[in-house]
Motif scaffolding. Structure first.
Motif, PDB file in Angstrom:
ATOM      1  N   SER A 126       8.984  19.021   7.657  1.00  0.00           N
ATOM      2  CA  SER A 126      10.302  19.618   7.533  1.00  0.00           C
ATOM      3  C   SER A 126      11.261  19.825   8.564  1.00  0.00           C
ATOM      4  O   SER A 126      10.566  20.569   9.706  1.00  0.00           O
ATOM      5  CB  SER A 126      10.532  19.967   5.739  1.00  0.00           C
ATOM      6  OG  SER A 126       9.958  22.191   6.312  1.00  0.00           O
ATOM      7  N   ARG A 134       8.362   5.656   8.106  1.00  0.00           N
ATOM      8  CA  ARG A 134       7.574   5.934   7.488  1.00  0.00           C
ATOM      9  C   ARG A 134       7.915   7.585   6.976  1.00  0.00           C
ATOM     10  O   ARG A 134       8.634   8.114   8.317  1.00  0.00           O
ATOM     11  CB  ARG A 134       6.113   6.595   8.112  1.00  0.00           C
ATOM     12  CG  ARG A 134       5.308   5.207   7.671  1.00  0.00           C
ATOM     13  CD  ARG A 134       3.485   5.645   8.092  1.00  0.00           C
ATOM     14  NE  ARG A 134       3.662   6.098   7.331  1.00  0.00           N
ATOM     15  CZ  ARG A 134       2.367   6.240   6.421  1.00  0.00           C
ATOM     16  NH1 ARG A 134       2.492   4.185   6.386  1.00  0.00           N
ATOM     17  NH2 ARG A 134       2.372   6.734   5.397  1.00  0.00           N
ATOM     18  N   THR A 191      -1.089  12.672   7.409  1.00  0.00           N
ATOM     19  CA  THR A 191      -0.044  13.515   9.136  1.00  0.00           C
ATOM     20  C   THR A 191      -0.859  12.353  10.327  1.00  0.00           C
ATOM     21  O   THR A 191       0.029  11.716  11.539  1.00  0.00           O
ATOM     22  CB  THR A 191      -0.765  14.709   9.451  1.00  0.00           C
ATOM     23  OG1 THR A 191      -2.139  14.695   8.912  1.00  0.00           O
ATOM     24  CG2 THR A 191      -0.625  15.366   8.405  1.00  0.00           C
ATOM     25  N   ASP A 233       8.144  11.754   6.934  1.00  0.00           N
ATOM     26  CA  ASP A 233       8.193  12.472   8.454  1.00  0.00           C
ATOM     27  C   ASP A 233       7.572  13.748   7.775  1.00  0.00           C
ATOM     28  O   ASP A 233       7.631  14.247   6.457  1.00  0.00           O
ATOM     29  CB  ASP A 233       8.990  13.026   9.219  1.00  0.00           C
ATOM     30  CG  ASP A 233       9.041  14.128   9.766  1.00  0.00           C
ATOM     31  OD1 ASP A 233       7.454  14.473  10.147  1.00  0.00           O
ATOM     32  OD2 ASP A 233       9.596  14.605  11.278  1.00  0.00           O
ATOM     33  N   PHE A 283       1.792   8.906  10.190  1.00  0.00           N
ATOM     34  CA  PHE A 283       2.841   9.116  11.236  1.00  0.00           C
ATOM     35  C   PHE A 283       3.110   8.925  12.442  1.00  0.00           C
ATOM     36  O   PHE A 283       4.155   7.988  12.813  1.00  0.00           O
ATOM     37  CB  PHE A 283       3.790   9.947  10.478  1.00  0.00           C
ATOM     38  CG  PHE A 283       4.982  10.265  10.612  1.00  0.00           C
ATOM     39  CD1 PHE A 283       6.586  10.060   9.858  1.00  0.00           C
ATOM     40  CD2 PHE A 283       5.555  11.062  11.623  1.00  0.00           C
ATOM     41  CE1 PHE A 283       7.428   9.964  10.485  1.00  0.00           C
ATOM     42  CE2 PHE A 283       6.902  11.846  12.359  1.00  0.00           C
ATOM     43  CZ  PHE A 283       7.920  10.802  11.714  1.00  0.00           C
ATOM     44  N   LYS A 284       1.942   9.607  12.687  1.00  0.00           N
ATOM     45  CA  LYS A 284       2.086   9.397  14.353  1.00  0.00           C
ATOM     46  C   LYS A 284       1.385   8.121  15.432  1.00  0.00           C
ATOM     47  O   LYS A 284       1.391   8.122  16.334  1.00  0.00           O
ATOM     48  CB  LYS A 284       1.261  11.003  15.168  1.00  0.00           C
ATOM     49  CG  LYS A 284       2.196  11.786  14.231  1.00  0.00           C
ATOM     50  CD  LYS A 284       3.439  12.014  15.709  1.00  0.00           C
ATOM     51  CE  LYS A 284       4.142  13.741  15.413  1.00  0.00           C
ATOM     52  NZ  LYS A 284       4.995  13.616  14.596  1.00  0.00           N
ATOM     53  N   TRP A 309      10.418  13.127  24.604  1.00  0.00           N
ATOM     54  CA  TRP A 309      10.403  13.461  23.049  1.00  0.00           C
ATOM     55  C   TRP A 309      11.442  15.105  22.753  1.00  0.00           C
ATOM     56  O   TRP A 309      12.000  15.209  22.448  1.00  0.00           O
ATOM     57  CB  TRP A 309       9.443  14.234  22.597  1.00  0.00           C
ATOM     58  CG  TRP A 309       7.944  14.665  22.937  1.00  0.00           C
ATOM     59  CD1 TRP A 309       7.327  13.651  23.830  1.00  0.00           C
ATOM     60  CD2 TRP A 309       7.630  15.635  22.835  1.00  0.00           C
ATOM     61  NE1 TRP A 309       6.539  15.219  24.975  1.00  0.00           N
ATOM     62  CE2 TRP A 309       7.169  16.043  23.649  1.00  0.00           C
ATOM     63  CE3 TRP A 309       8.004  17.117  22.746  1.00  0.00           C
ATOM     64  CZ2 TRP A 309       6.073  17.669  24.650  1.00  0.00           C
ATOM     65  CZ3 TRP A 309       7.895  18.327  22.643  1.00  0.00           C
ATOM     66  CH2 TRP A 309       7.357  18.449  24.029  1.00  0.00           C
ATOM     67  N   LYS A 323       9.921  23.192  11.237  1.00  0.00           N
ATOM     68  CA  LYS A 323      10.583  22.260  12.959  1.00  0.00           C
ATOM     69  C   LYS A 323      11.098  23.010  13.647  1.00  0.00           C
ATOM     70  O   LYS A 323      11.322  23.881  14.683  1.00  0.00           O
ATOM     71  CB  LYS A 323      11.299  20.883  13.126  1.00  0.00           C
ATOM     72  CG  LYS A 323      10.225  19.947  12.418  1.00  0.00           C
ATOM     73  CD  LYS A 323      10.790  18.283  12.826  1.00  0.00           C
ATOM     74  CE  LYS A 323       9.797  17.125  12.631  1.00  0.00           C
ATOM     75  NZ  LYS A 323      11.192  16.045  11.987  1.00  0.00           N
TER      76      LYS A 323
END
Ligand SMILES: [Zn+2]
Ligand SMILES: [Zn+2]
Length: 434
Positions: free
Chosen positions: A390, A385, A189, A387, A192-193, A423, A394
């Motif tokens: 899922s 990468r 987690t 995510d 990814f960010k 975003w 989301k």
């Protein structure tokens, strides 16, 4: 009138001087140079000559205000306690800071990360970790520095040195491999960010049977290891050599021949010292037959610590691994067999070590410290990468809740010029201006 004018001129000159000195200091501070007034800030110092004058030396160290001499080492006890956790005392951890700018952490016991972070050292300088053995009171805070340093800007992986074991499953490489597996959700987690780079750990496992073998040699610092006797095969102690100084960090151990041999004549020796067994029967409710083996077979009592120090004759000895309130009784035990220089370590005790002297002080640091970024930027996130979230999850985002912050985020986006990276525009619920 004349007197008034004279007074006015005096006041103006003094004010001008104070402002000049202040601005000079400020300028130097901003330019990254040594702050010229720092020497005054570290400790009040001086002889007390009256009730309203300079205070005596407080024997304190304010982290970040003192430049080490090239041949000087500063050691900070970031944890000195036991495996059972207390709010006021962390488990084993000693930070070594060298005059050449290097920093190394020896053991990273549970709870010790809070003491380390209170020093407000950028995490890019806190990447080298040496583990004496794999009891959690000596490496339990690895998860904190791993994740906390990652979110606080560490641009590189951690480096961990630790001993092998009797079998591969008892060694440091196995422990770190499975540490990363256990923390996979955390890793994926964050990776990814942020950046995956800082979430890596490079392991340097060495043979626990090595006797004074070099396990690290770089930049004028040599670290060697030798076996300790504690609970099973694997534990070690370390010698650290720098600028003609020899320092020793002992993890958990009972009295052993290697320590007496390889710590001999060291400048600075850290070794555990346990209280007499009766204290553990009352304070930890241990059965008496366990207490006297814990203190005195798997560990080292005060009397045994003293005997060891009398044999190796260090310039300065440090006893740790106990409850703070037992220190006076442990000290009495030590003094039965050793009368040399001695510190009874508590969390945040500090030693400055040079060829001439060893100075003991206490660090003064904030309970609520902020992370400090260093000069190096973290690499950007890695493209491609997977995510870890899922579409099912989301799609659960509730638009009105997100849109409620639009005004605040619009201002933020304008201030930091983030319009092109908004975003929110990718979200089905986004309603600008609402
Ligand atoms: Zn242990
Ligand atoms: Zn321990």
């Amino acid at each position: 009138m004349k007197r008034k004018l004279k007074l006015l001129v005096t006041v103006a000159v003094v004010t001008g001087l104070v402002v000049t000195v202040y601005l000079f200091g400020l300028h130097n501070g901003q330019m990254g140079q040594e702050f010229s007034l720092n020497s005054k800030a570290q400790a009040a110092g001086g002889k007390v000559k009256g009730p309203n004058v300079v205070a005596p030396d407080r024997y304190v160290y304010y982290p970040g205000t003192e430049k080490l001499a090239k041949d000087e080492v500063r050691v900070i006890a970031c944890g000195t306690g036991m495996p059972d956790q207390r709010r006021g005392q962390a488990s084993a951890c000693f930070l070594f800071e060298f005059g050449n700018g290097e920093k190394m952490i020896f053991d990273l016991g549970t709870g010790s990360m809070r003491n380390i972070s209170s020093l407000m050292i950028p995490y890019e300088y806190l990447t080298k970790i040496f583990l004496s053995h794999l009891h959690t009171d000596h490496w339990g805070a690895l998860s904190s520095i791993w994740a906390g340093g990652w979110t606080s800007g560490r641009p590189v992986p951690l480096e961990v040195w630790g001993p092998s074991g009797q079998t591969p499953e008892m060694g440091t490489a196995y422990a770190i491999e499975h540490f990363l597996k256990a923390n996979n959700w955390d890793y994926q987690t964050r990776a990814f960010k942020i950046t995956p780079v800082a979430g890596g750990i490079n392991v340097h496992e060495f043979d626990y049977k090595g006797e004074n073998k070099v396990i690290y040699k770089k930049n004028g610092i040599t670290v060697r290891s030798f076996p300790a006797i504690h609970a099973g095969d694997g534990p070690v102690s370390f010698t650290i050599e720098y600028a003609g100084l020899k320092m020793v960090f002992g993890g958990d151990t009972s009295p052993n021949k290697w320590f007496v041999k390889y710590a001999k004549d060291a400048d600075f020796v850290i070794h555990e010292a346990f209280a007499n067994p009766e204290r553990f029967t009352t304070l930890m409710n241990q059965p008496p037959q366990l207490s006297w083996r814990m203190c005195c077979e798997f560990h080292t009592s005060g009397q045994s610590f003293g005997k060891i120090m009398s044999a190796i004759k260090p310039r300065h000895a440090v006893a740790y691994h106990n409850y703070d309130e037992l220190l006076s009784s442990v000290r009495s035990g030590i003094r039965e067999t050793y009368d040399g220089p001695l510190s009874m370590a508590v969390d945040m005790m500090v030693w400055n070590i040079t060829k001439d002297k060893v100075v003991e002080r206490m660090a003064v640091s904030p309970d609520r410290a902020w992370a400090v970024r260093g000069p190096t930027r973290q690499p950007p996130p890695e493209r491609g990468r997977p995510d870890p979230m899922s579409d099912f999850i989301k799609k659960g985002e509730w638009g009105p809740g997100f849109n409620a912050q639009n005004k605040m985020l619009d201002e933020y986006s304008k201030k930091f010029n983030l319009q092109k990276m908004d975003w929110r525009k990718l979200k089905p619920w986004y309603k600008p201006g609402k």
